[in-house]
Design a protein around this motif. Sequence first.
Motif, PDB file in Angstrom:
ATOM      1  N   ARG A  10     105.426  23.136  62.980  1.00 54.14           N
ATOM      2  CA  ARG A  10     105.876  24.522  63.133  1.00 54.14           C
ATOM      3  C   ARG A  10     106.213  24.833  64.599  1.00 54.14           C
ATOM      4  O   ARG A  10     107.117  25.627  64.879  1.00 54.14           O
ATOM      5  CB  ARG A  10     104.819  25.497  62.623  1.00 54.14           C
ATOM      6  CG  ARG A  10     104.583  25.416  61.116  1.00 54.14           C
ATOM      7  CD  ARG A  10     103.551  26.445  60.679  1.00 54.14           C
ATOM      8  NE  ARG A  10     103.299  26.371  59.257  1.00 54.14           N
ATOM      9  CZ  ARG A  10     104.014  26.993  58.326  1.00 54.14           C
ATOM     10  NH1 ARG A  10     105.036  27.764  58.697  1.00 54.14           N
ATOM     11  NH2 ARG A  10     103.722  26.873  57.055  1.00 54.14           N
ATOM     12  N   LEU A  11     105.476  24.213  65.509  1.00 58.51           N
ATOM     13  CA  LEU A  11     105.779  24.412  66.929  1.00 58.51           C
ATOM     14  C   LEU A  11     107.186  23.932  67.255  1.00 58.51           C
ATOM     15  O   LEU A  11     107.901  24.544  68.054  1.00 58.51           O
ATOM     16  CB  LEU A  11     104.758  23.661  67.788  1.00 58.51           C
ATOM     17  CG  LEU A  11     103.321  24.192  67.796  1.00 58.51           C
ATOM     18  CD1 LEU A  11     102.433  23.280  68.634  1.00 58.51           C
ATOM     19  CD2 LEU A  11     103.278  25.624  68.317  1.00 58.51           C
ATOM     20  N   VAL A  12     107.577  22.833  66.641  1.00 58.06           N
ATOM     21  CA  VAL A  12     108.926  22.297  66.868  1.00 58.06           C
ATOM     22  C   VAL A  12     109.967  23.276  66.342  1.00 58.06           C
ATOM     23  O   VAL A  12     110.968  23.566  67.010  1.00 58.06           O
ATOM     24  CB  VAL A  12     109.078  20.918  66.200  1.00 58.06           C
ATOM     25  CG1 VAL A  12     110.459  20.338  66.507  1.00 58.06           C
ATOM     26  CG2 VAL A  12     107.985  19.960  66.660  1.00 58.06           C
ATOM     27  N   LEU A  13     109.747  23.804  65.126  1.00 59.21           N
ATOM     28  CA  LEU A  13     110.690  24.778  64.559  1.00 59.21           C
ATOM     29  C   LEU A  13     110.794  26.007  65.441  1.00 59.21           C
ATOM     30  O   LEU A  13     111.898  26.521  65.698  1.00 59.21           O
ATOM     31  CB  LEU A  13     110.234  25.192  63.157  1.00 59.21           C
ATOM     32  CG  LEU A  13     110.291  24.143  62.050  1.00 59.21           C
ATOM     33  CD1 LEU A  13     109.899  24.778  60.722  1.00 59.21           C
ATOM     34  CD2 LEU A  13     111.673  23.531  61.944  1.00 59.21           C
ATOM     35  N   GLU A  14     109.658  26.502  65.919  1.00 63.49           N
ATOM     36  CA  GLU A  14     109.662  27.710  66.747  1.00 63.49           C
ATOM     37  C   GLU A  14     110.396  27.468  68.059  1.00 63.49           C
ATOM     38  O   GLU A  14     111.125  28.337  68.550  1.00 63.49           O
ATOM     39  CB  GLU A  14     108.222  28.162  67.010  1.00 63.49           C
ATOM     40  CG  GLU A  14     107.534  28.710  65.764  1.00 63.49           C
ATOM     41  CD  GLU A  14     106.029  28.841  65.928  1.00 63.49           C
ATOM     42  OE1 GLU A  14     105.521  28.538  67.043  1.00 63.49           O
ATOM     43  OE2 GLU A  14     105.356  29.226  64.946  1.00 63.49           O
ATOM     44  N   ARG A  15     110.231  26.274  68.621  1.00 64.83           N
ATOM     45  CA  ARG A  15     110.916  25.940  69.877  1.00 64.83           C
ATOM     46  C   ARG A  15     112.424  25.903  69.659  1.00 64.83           C
ATOM     47  O   ARG A  15     113.200  26.461  70.451  1.00 64.83           O
ATOM     48  CB  ARG A  15     110.400  24.600  70.390  1.00 64.83           C
ATOM     49  CG  ARG A  15     111.288  23.908  71.419  1.00 64.83           C
ATOM     50  CD  ARG A  15     111.400  24.709  72.723  1.00 64.83           C
ATOM     51  NE  ARG A  15     112.299  24.019  73.640  1.00 64.83           N
ATOM     52  CZ  ARG A  15     111.894  23.030  74.458  1.00 64.83           C
ATOM     53  NH1 ARG A  15     110.620  22.643  74.466  1.00 64.83           N
ATOM     54  NH2 ARG A  15     112.759  22.453  75.264  1.00 64.83           N
ATOM     55  N   GLN A  40     107.513  17.126  75.245  1.00 59.22           N
ATOM     56  CA  GLN A  40     107.628  18.496  75.733  1.00 59.22           C
ATOM     57  C   GLN A  40     106.649  19.445  75.057  1.00 59.22           C
ATOM     58  O   GLN A  40     106.092  20.340  75.692  1.00 59.22           O
ATOM     59  CB  GLN A  40     109.063  19.011  75.517  1.00 59.22           C
ATOM     60  CG  GLN A  40     110.101  18.382  76.419  1.00 59.22           C
ATOM     61  CD  GLN A  40     111.508  18.854  76.067  1.00 59.22           C
ATOM     62  OE1 GLN A  40     111.714  19.600  75.114  1.00 59.22           O
ATOM     63  NE2 GLN A  40     112.477  18.411  76.854  1.00 59.22           N
ATOM     64  N   LEU A  41     106.420  19.246  73.774  1.00 58.70           N
ATOM     65  CA  LEU A  41     105.614  20.188  72.996  1.00 58.70           C
ATOM     66  C   LEU A  41     104.193  19.707  72.758  1.00 58.70           C
ATOM     67  O   LEU A  41     103.384  20.436  72.163  1.00 58.70           O
ATOM     68  CB  LEU A  41     106.312  20.454  71.651  1.00 58.70           C
ATOM     69  CG  LEU A  41     107.678  21.115  71.757  1.00 58.70           C
ATOM     70  CD1 LEU A  41     108.341  21.202  70.394  1.00 58.70           C
ATOM     71  CD2 LEU A  41     107.562  22.498  72.362  1.00 58.70           C
ATOM     72  N   GLY A  42     103.890  18.504  73.172  1.00 55.67           N
ATOM     73  CA  GLY A  42     102.544  18.004  72.982  1.00 55.67           C
ATOM     74  C   GLY A  42     102.199  17.754  71.533  1.00 55.67           C
ATOM     75  O   GLY A  42     101.074  18.029  71.089  1.00 55.67           O
ATOM     76  N   VAL A  43     103.157  17.244  70.773  1.00 57.50           N
ATOM     77  CA  VAL A  43     102.928  16.941  69.359  1.00 57.50           C
ATOM     78  C   VAL A  43     103.294  15.482  69.116  1.00 57.50           C
ATOM     79  O   VAL A  43     103.939  14.832  69.942  1.00 57.50           O
ATOM     80  CB  VAL A  43     103.774  17.856  68.439  1.00 57.50           C
ATOM     81  CG1 VAL A  43     103.448  19.318  68.684  1.00 57.50           C
ATOM     82  CG2 VAL A  43     105.274  17.597  68.645  1.00 57.50           C
ATOM     83  N   GLY A  44     102.895  14.966  67.984  1.00 52.53           N
ATOM     84  CA  GLY A  44     103.239  13.603  67.621  1.00 52.53           C
ATOM     85  C   GLY A  44     104.677  13.504  67.135  1.00 52.53           C
ATOM     86  O   GLY A  44     105.272  14.493  66.682  1.00 52.53           O
TER      87      GLY A  44
END
Length: 240
Positions: A10-15, A40-44
């Motif tokens: 969801r963080l990727v979608l929001e970005r 950049q987002l600190g996700v896998g």
Amino acid sequence: MTAAPARAWRLVLERIERDLLEGRFVPGDRLPPERELAAQLGVGRSSVREALRVLEVMGLIRTGTGSGPSSGAIIVATPQGGMSALLRLQVAAHGFPLDDVVRTRLVLESAVVTALAADPDRSTVDARVIVDAMDAGDLTPAEFLALDAQLHLALAEASGNVVIAAMMAGLRTSIESYVLAGAARIPEWDVTSARLRHEHRALLDIIDAGDSVRAGALIHDHISGYYAEAGLARELTPEE
């Protein structure tokens, strides 16, 4: 510290949504590589891939493999595909009752033909080509209904409102199986298809005559009458 996997995609979608809203991305742009987005987002990277799959289903990107100009995730913004997928799933899961889908079609298509009839620069050329194709005597019900869907979408596209066109395409796609099943319940399909063809031509003539009121009334009767005859939805009154 990376985000929890359940929320990471969801963080990727929001970005990406934020970048689109702020104009950093526009249709035709290529998204950063998975590795870069993940860092950049600190996700896998698996979360990035999950987000990209969601965006592809929504019709916002297309993805390609390799290293050429069509590789990677490219923003394309094709809302019809995403709208169709969403509405089809909601109707299948009974989230959207069929009667409500029909009512929404009535609202949208009444707006379309009313606007077209009022537009002095209107064009029904593309719609008339489809109507002519529907006169072929060897069409199966499925082929006839596919052309019927194209006709109604052509009118929406002619109105110039891309949001209505996308919504109509999605609504019609979401109930394709219901519409075809309804045709099988009509005892005299030849009679019904002849009536529908007559109504199509009458509608185009009324639009070209610039009569918004009659165009709105005819499209209402045309749509609600078919659904009632096919047993798909109860007959709707003009107020609905």
